[in-house]
Every structure is written in structure tokens, then in C-alpha cells.
Design a protein around this motif. Structure first.
Motif, PDB file in Angstrom:
ATOM      1  N   CYS A  45       5.366  11.161  -1.309  1.00 39.56           N
ATOM      2  CA  CYS A  45       6.084   9.941  -0.886  1.00 39.56           C
ATOM      3  C   CYS A  45       5.102   8.887  -0.391  1.00 39.56           C
ATOM      4  CB  CYS A  45       7.062  10.267   0.238  1.00 39.56           C
ATOM      5  SG  CYS A  45       8.484  11.166  -0.283  1.00 39.56           S
ATOM      6  N   VAL A  46       4.153   9.320   0.436  1.00 40.31           N
ATOM      7  CA  VAL A  46       3.190   8.366   1.006  1.00 40.31           C
ATOM      8  C   VAL A  46       2.313   7.781  -0.104  1.00 40.31           C
ATOM      9  CG1 VAL A  46       1.207   8.166   2.530  1.00 40.31           C
ATOM     10  CG2 VAL A  46       3.207   9.402   3.277  1.00 40.31           C
ATOM     11  N   LEU A  47       1.881   8.632  -1.040  1.00 35.41           N
ATOM     12  CA  LEU A  47       1.040   8.134  -2.139  1.00 35.41           C
ATOM     13  C   LEU A  47       1.813   7.132  -2.996  1.00 35.41           C
ATOM     14  CD1 LEU A  47      -0.829  11.376  -3.258  1.00 35.41           C
ATOM     15  CD2 LEU A  47      -1.781   9.404  -2.081  1.00 35.41           C
ATOM     16  N   MET A  48       3.115   7.405  -3.201  1.00 36.14           N
ATOM     17  CA  MET A  48       3.931   6.487  -4.001  1.00 36.14           C
ATOM     18  C   MET A  48       4.178   5.181  -3.262  1.00 36.14           C
ATOM     19  SD  MET A  48       6.739   8.574  -6.215  1.00 36.14           S
ATOM     20  CE  MET A  48       7.622   9.302  -4.884  1.00 36.14           C
ATOM     21  N   ALA A  49       4.281   5.272  -1.913  1.00 38.01           N
ATOM     22  CA  ALA A  49       4.566   4.067  -1.116  1.00 38.01           C
ATOM     23  C   ALA A  49       3.339   3.176  -0.950  1.00 38.01           C
ATOM     24  CB  ALA A  49       5.107   4.464   0.251  1.00 38.01           C
ATOM     25  N   ILE A  52       3.490  -0.299  -2.528  1.00 37.61           N
ATOM     26  CA  ILE A  52       4.543  -1.113  -1.888  1.00 37.61           C
ATOM     27  C   ILE A  52       4.025  -1.688  -0.567  1.00 37.61           C
ATOM     28  CG2 ILE A  52       6.892  -1.065  -0.944  1.00 37.61           C
ATOM     29  CD1 ILE A  52       7.390   1.376  -2.771  1.00 37.61           C
ATOM     30  N   VAL A  53       3.357  -0.834   0.210  1.00 44.44           N
ATOM     31  CA  VAL A  53       2.829  -1.294   1.500  1.00 44.44           C
ATOM     32  C   VAL A  53       1.760  -2.361   1.289  1.00 44.44           C
ATOM     33  CG1 VAL A  53       1.585  -0.558   3.564  1.00 44.44           C
ATOM     34  CG2 VAL A  53       3.392   0.875   2.655  1.00 44.44           C
ATOM     35  N   LYS A  54       0.897  -2.141   0.271  1.00 48.43           N
ATOM     36  CA  LYS A  54      -0.157  -3.133   0.005  1.00 48.43           C
ATOM     37  C   LYS A  54       0.453  -4.467  -0.417  1.00 48.43           C
ATOM     38  CE  LYS A  54      -3.828   0.080  -0.943  1.00 48.43           C
ATOM     39  NZ  LYS A  54      -4.286   1.040  -1.902  1.00 48.43           N
ATOM     40  N   TYR A  55       1.516  -4.410  -1.231  1.00 51.05           N
ATOM     41  CA  TYR A  55       2.180  -5.636  -1.670  1.00 51.05           C
ATOM     42  C   TYR A  55       2.815  -6.347  -0.472  1.00 51.05           C
ATOM     43  CZ  TYR A  55       5.172  -8.754  -4.345  1.00 51.05           C
ATOM     44  OH  TYR A  55       5.781  -9.859  -4.855  1.00 51.05           O
ATOM     45  N   VAL A  73       2.664  -5.134  12.642  1.00 54.10           N
ATOM     46  CA  VAL A  73       3.903  -4.546  12.109  1.00 54.10           C
ATOM     47  C   VAL A  73       3.598  -3.312  11.266  1.00 54.10           C
ATOM     48  CG1 VAL A  73       5.838  -4.958  10.544  1.00 54.10           C
ATOM     49  CG2 VAL A  73       5.188  -6.711  12.177  1.00 54.10           C
ATOM     50  N   LEU A  74       2.576  -3.418  10.408  1.00 52.35           N
ATOM     51  CA  LEU A  74       2.229  -2.272   9.552  1.00 52.35           C
ATOM     52  C   LEU A  74       1.773  -1.081  10.390  1.00 52.35           C
ATOM     53  CD1 LEU A  74       0.481  -3.894   6.483  1.00 52.35           C
ATOM     54  CD2 LEU A  74       2.678  -2.744   6.558  1.00 52.35           C
ATOM     55  N   ARG A  75       0.980  -1.367  11.404  1.00 51.05           N
ATOM     56  CA  ARG A  75       0.517  -0.262  12.260  1.00 51.05           C
ATOM     57  C   ARG A  75       1.690   0.364  13.006  1.00 51.05           C
ATOM     58  NH1 ARG A  75      -5.008  -0.990  15.417  1.00 51.05           N
ATOM     59  NH2 ARG A  75      -4.583   1.205  15.692  1.00 51.05           N
TER      60      ARG A  75
ATOM     61  N   ILE B  58      -1.497   8.751   5.639  1.00 51.81           N
ATOM     62  CA  ILE B  58      -0.616   7.786   6.320  1.00 51.81           C
ATOM     63  C   ILE B  58      -1.455   6.837   7.179  1.00 51.81           C
ATOM     64  CG2 ILE B  58       1.226   7.526   8.028  1.00 51.81           C
ATOM     65  CD1 ILE B  58       2.388  10.141   7.060  1.00 51.81           C
ATOM     66  N   GLY B  59      -2.435   7.406   7.881  1.00 50.38           N
ATOM     67  CA  GLY B  59      -3.297   6.577   8.728  1.00 50.38           C
ATOM     68  C   GLY B  59      -4.046   5.524   7.934  1.00 50.38           C
ATOM     69  N   GLU B  60      -4.595   5.930   6.769  1.00 48.48           N
ATOM     70  CA  GLU B  60      -5.352   4.974   5.939  1.00 48.48           C
ATOM     71  C   GLU B  60      -4.426   3.900   5.371  1.00 48.48           C
ATOM     72  OE1 GLU B  60      -7.284   7.342   3.038  1.00 48.48           O
ATOM     73  OE2 GLU B  60      -8.841   8.033   4.412  1.00 48.48           O
ATOM     74  N   LEU B  61      -3.214   4.320   4.994  1.00 45.83           N
ATOM     75  CA  LEU B  61      -2.265   3.385   4.380  1.00 45.83           C
ATOM     76  C   LEU B  61      -1.849   2.286   5.352  1.00 45.83           C
ATOM     77  CD1 LEU B  61      -0.592   2.854   1.831  1.00 45.83           C
ATOM     78  CD2 LEU B  61       1.172   4.301   2.789  1.00 45.83           C
ATOM     79  N   PHE B  62      -1.648   2.672   6.612  1.00 44.03           N
ATOM     80  CA  PHE B  62      -1.165   1.694   7.580  1.00 44.03           C
ATOM     81  C   PHE B  62      -2.275   1.130   8.460  1.00 44.03           C
ATOM     82  CE2 PHE B  62       2.626   4.092   6.441  1.00 44.03           C
ATOM     83  CZ  PHE B  62       3.471   3.054   6.119  1.00 44.03           C
ATOM     84  N   GLY B  63      -3.517   1.327   8.064  1.00 39.36           N
ATOM     85  CA  GLY B  63      -4.632   0.649   8.722  1.00 39.36           C
ATOM     86  C   GLY B  63      -5.018   1.173  10.084  1.00 39.36           C
TER      87      GLY B  63
END
Lengths: 134, 64
Positions: A45-49, A52-55, A73-75, B58-63
Motif C-alpha cells: 500500500c505504501v509503495l503504491m501510495a 500519489i503523495v509526491k504528486y 501536513v505531509l509529516r 513510510i518515513g521516507e515517503l513522508f519526509g
């Protein structure tokens, strides 16, 4: 990494069947099987998301006002996900008190993280009020 | 996501269950406990790496 729904369903069914079988044979091994299935599916799920998060981060970056808030917000979303995962694992292992403590810690960390945004908002409001003479 | 990991965990569970049954029938009850603990430790050792990977992703994805 190629992912399709069929693989995800297969993985979930193998995990559920294994957990069900082990529950009958030896209950101690039901939890590790459930955890393995959950961790595997959530990793996908995280790899697929990721895109989306980068966009979403790029979209945030387009707006000068929201740009500085985007990181916060992202953090905050990341903290919410991590604490939710951790607390779910703790609940699965039968320790809800640790899960509740972890959730509280996550909420406090998110509040701390959003304090600069709150102070910015309050400054803006007070500036508007002083301009209008109130 | 690797199906072999979940199959490994299920396999260890079944091996431990069968071993515990055999040891229990032959009257070595104290060894049953050790076999179960060894099995759980082996499974957790397999799982820790995966949980760490998930949290790092998850940590890398959300910075973080």
C-alpha cells in the motif's frame, strides 16, 4: 515492482488461511501469521501510495501560501500512519494500554509539529483585525 | 510483499505444533515450552526486518 490485485488477493487469502489453520493447531502462531500478512499488504500500500503523495506535494508546492505548510501536513500524515500502525500491532498483541499511549504520543507530536502553522494563522488574523481597526 | 515469507511463518508454526505434540506424547513436557519459545523467536526474527522496512518506507515517503 509489478503489483496486481490478483497477487494482493492471493497474499491475503494465504495469510488468512494460514492464520485460521494455525489457530486450530497452535494459537501462539496465529498472531505472527496475521502480522506478516498485514505488514506485507501495508508495505505494498505504501509503495503504491508513493506517486500519489509526491504528486500531492508538487500540487502543494505550486501554491505559495500552502507551500510552507505542505511539509508539515505531509509529516503529520506520516506520523498519523505510523502511530496507527504501531497501535494496531500493539492491540493485536493484546496490549491496548501501550496502543493508547502510542496514539497519545502521536497526537502530541502532531500538535507540536503544527504549532508554527497555528502561530502563523494567529498572526494573520491579528494583522487583519488591526487593519480593520478592531 | 513476498508470499514465501508468510509460507515460512506458517511452516514454522506447523513444525513447532507437530514437534510439541510428539514431545508432549513422549512425556518431555519441559522441552515443549522451549520448542515453542524457539519457534516464536525465529518467527519474530523473520518479521522484524519486514516491519522495519515498512516503517522506513513510510518515513521516507513522508519526509522524516
Amino acid at each position: 515492482m509489478e503489483i496486481n490485485t490478483l497477487k494482493l488477493c492471493g497474499f491475503a487469502i494465504v495469510g488468512a488461511a494460514g492464520a485460521m489453520l494455525l489457530r486450530e493447531v497452535r494459537r501462539e502462531f496465529e498472531l505472527p501469521v496475521r502480522l506478516t500478512a498485514t505488514v506485507g499488504l501495508l508495505t505494498v500500500c505504501v509503495l503504491m501510495a508513493g506517486p500519489i503523495v509526491k504528486y500531492a506535494a508538487e500540487l502543494f508546492g505550486l501554491s505559495p501560501i500552502a507551500g510552507e505548510a505542505a511539509t508539515i501536513v505531509l509529516r503529520a500524515v506520516g506520523i498519523a500512519m505510523l502511530t496507527r500502525l504501531g497501535s494496531d500491532f500493539c492491540r493485536d498483541m493484546g496490549v491496548p494500554s501501550v496502543a493508547a499511549a502510542l496514539e497519545t504520543a502521536g497526537k502530541i507530536e502532531m500538535l507540536l509539529l503544527s504549532l508554527p502553522l497555528l502561530s502563523t494563522a494567529l498572526d494573520t488574523i491579528s494583522g487583519l483585525l488591526s487593519q480593520s481597526g478592531l | 510483499m513476498d508470499v514465501t515469507l508468510i509460507l515460512k511463518v506458517i511452516g514454522i508454526g506447523f513444525i513447532v505444533a507437530v514437534s510439541a505434540q510428539i514431545l508432549g506424547k513422549t512425556g518431555r513436557d519441559e522441552q515443549v515450552t522451549f520448542v515453542i519459545i524457539a519457534g516464536i523467536v525465529a518467527v519474530i526474527a523473520l518479521l522484524v526486518g519486514e516491519i522495519s522496512t515498512l516503517f522506513t518506507t513510510i518515513g521516507e515517503l513522508f519526509g522524516f
